[in-house]
Design a protein around this motif. Sequence first.
Motif, PDB file in Angstrom:
ATOM      1  N   HIS A   1      12.657  73.190  45.935  1.00 34.15           N
ATOM      2  CA  HIS A   1      12.478  73.502  44.505  1.00 34.15           C
ATOM      3  C   HIS A   1      11.023  73.377  44.070  1.00 34.15           C
ATOM      4  CE1 HIS A   1      16.757  73.895  43.851  1.00 34.15           C
ATOM      5  NE2 HIS A   1      16.981  72.727  44.404  1.00 34.15           N
TER       6      HIS A   1
ATOM      7  N   ASP B   1      20.717  69.183  41.561  1.00 35.91           N
ATOM      8  CA  ASP B   1      19.502  69.994  41.419  1.00 35.91           C
ATOM      9  C   ASP B   1      19.814  71.319  40.723  1.00 35.91           C
ATOM     10  OD1 ASP B   1      18.058  69.169  44.710  1.00 35.91           O
ATOM     11  OD2 ASP B   1      18.065  68.061  42.822  1.00 35.91           O
TER      12      ASP B   1
ATOM     13  N   LEU C   1      17.939  71.339  37.014  1.00 36.17           N
ATOM     14  CA  LEU C   1      16.645  72.004  36.931  1.00 36.17           C
ATOM     15  C   LEU C   1      16.625  73.158  35.916  1.00 36.17           C
ATOM     16  CD1 LEU C   1      15.545  71.803  40.693  1.00 36.17           C
ATOM     17  CD2 LEU C   1      14.762  70.389  38.766  1.00 36.17           C
ATOM     18  N   PRO C   2      17.593  74.078  35.958  1.00 35.33           N
ATOM     19  CA  PRO C   2      17.568  75.138  34.931  1.00 35.33           C
ATOM     20  C   PRO C   2      17.922  74.618  33.539  1.00 35.33           C
ATOM     21  CG  PRO C   2      19.452  75.428  36.418  1.00 35.33           C
ATOM     22  CD  PRO C   2      18.638  74.304  36.972  1.00 35.33           C
TER      23      PRO C   2
ATOM     24  N   ILE D   1      17.261  71.622  32.168  1.00 28.16           N
ATOM     25  CA  ILE D   1      16.162  70.896  31.518  1.00 28.16           C
ATOM     26  C   ILE D   1      15.261  71.874  30.767  1.00 28.16           C
ATOM     27  CG2 ILE D   1      13.975  69.703  31.997  1.00 28.16           C
ATOM     28  CD1 ILE D   1      15.488  68.217  34.264  1.00 28.16           C
ATOM     29  N   ARG D   2      14.846  72.923  31.451  1.00 26.09           N
ATOM     30  CA  ARG D   2      13.930  73.881  30.832  1.00 26.09           C
ATOM     31  C   ARG D   2      14.573  74.555  29.630  1.00 26.09           C
ATOM     32  NH1 ARG D   2       8.828  76.077  32.256  1.00 26.09           N
ATOM     33  NH2 ARG D   2       8.109  76.660  30.182  1.00 26.09           N
TER      34      ARG D   2
ATOM     35  N   GLU E   1      12.815  65.422  38.269  1.00 18.96           N
ATOM     36  CA  GLU E   1      13.445  66.740  38.013  1.00 18.96           C
ATOM     37  C   GLU E   1      12.715  67.488  36.906  1.00 18.96           C
ATOM     38  OE1 GLU E   1      17.319  65.366  36.950  1.00 18.96           O
ATOM     39  OE2 GLU E   1      18.155  65.702  38.946  1.00 18.96           O
TER      40      GLU E   1
ATOM     41  N   ALA F   1      11.070  71.032  37.086  1.00 18.34           N
ATOM     42  CA  ALA F   1      11.587  72.091  36.199  1.00 18.34           C
ATOM     43  C   ALA F   1      10.446  72.812  35.486  1.00 18.34           C
ATOM     44  CB  ALA F   1      12.554  71.496  35.180  1.00 18.34           C
TER      45      ALA F   1
END
Length: 251
Positions: free
Chosen positions: A75, A92, A96-97, A99-100, A118, A122
């Motif tokens: 990542h 993960d 990860l997606p 959070i953003r 993370e 991210a």
Amino acid sequence: MLRKPLVGIIADRRQLGNHAFHCVGEKYITAVSDGAGAYATILPALMDRVPIEDTLSHFDGLLFTGSPSMVGAEHYGGAVQPEGTWLDPYRDATALPLIRAAVDAGVPVFGICRGFQEMNVAFGGSLLQAIQTDPSKLDHREDDSEPLDVQYAPAHEVELVEGGLLRGIARTKRVLVNSLHQQGVDRLGKGLRVEARAPDGLIEAFRVADAKSFALAVQWHPEWRFAENSMSAALFAAFGDACRQRGNAVP
Ligand SMILES: N[C@@H](CCC(=O)NCCCC(=O)O)C(=O)O
């Protein structure tokens, strides 16, 4: 009467015997419940089986917790991790997606330890995988042969950046923090601002510079006995206030 906010706490996916479970540590649940004054719920690591928009529409805040598992190096373009590294691809792929998207949507986000790592990834950052192998760095790991009180005891100071959010909360230049990690920030992600550094220069906290709401991450563990530490209590109170504000916003 303000509605109590609903906070999702990201789960680890763990194989326990013949079955997979989605797990959250109780200390995170009590810190969210008692420290942030929110309803704490487990956010299962179901990846894209749950549309991110659904998650963001149901929760007033998200907590990304610590975990003994490592963020997959794929990542962030890191070196192949040693055979036997404890990974959690489900977490993960969920965290990860999310959070953003949460930060972009103005949903309060609080990252702790693995959650801090993370959040950095991210936002396009990278991680050191084994800080203890760098002679210029402290060994940031805990001794897991010790009792928990010792493992989570203050381990080193961090210097809080002048003008930062943490400096404003702590009203002091340095605080003592615990330390239970072998990974850490190598390259800081885009749009992140350093909030604290360890004596060896390692980044220990950051915020998202242009976030619409609370978007902070720390490498240490403020959830541990949070009520006994004024900085930890203030962090969860500030997170809770941001979640309450979102949960009671007039549409
Ligand atoms: N695995 C990562 C992050 C370490 C971490 O989150 N430790 C805490 C685990 C238990 C808890 O939730 O308190 C690393 O080693 O850097």
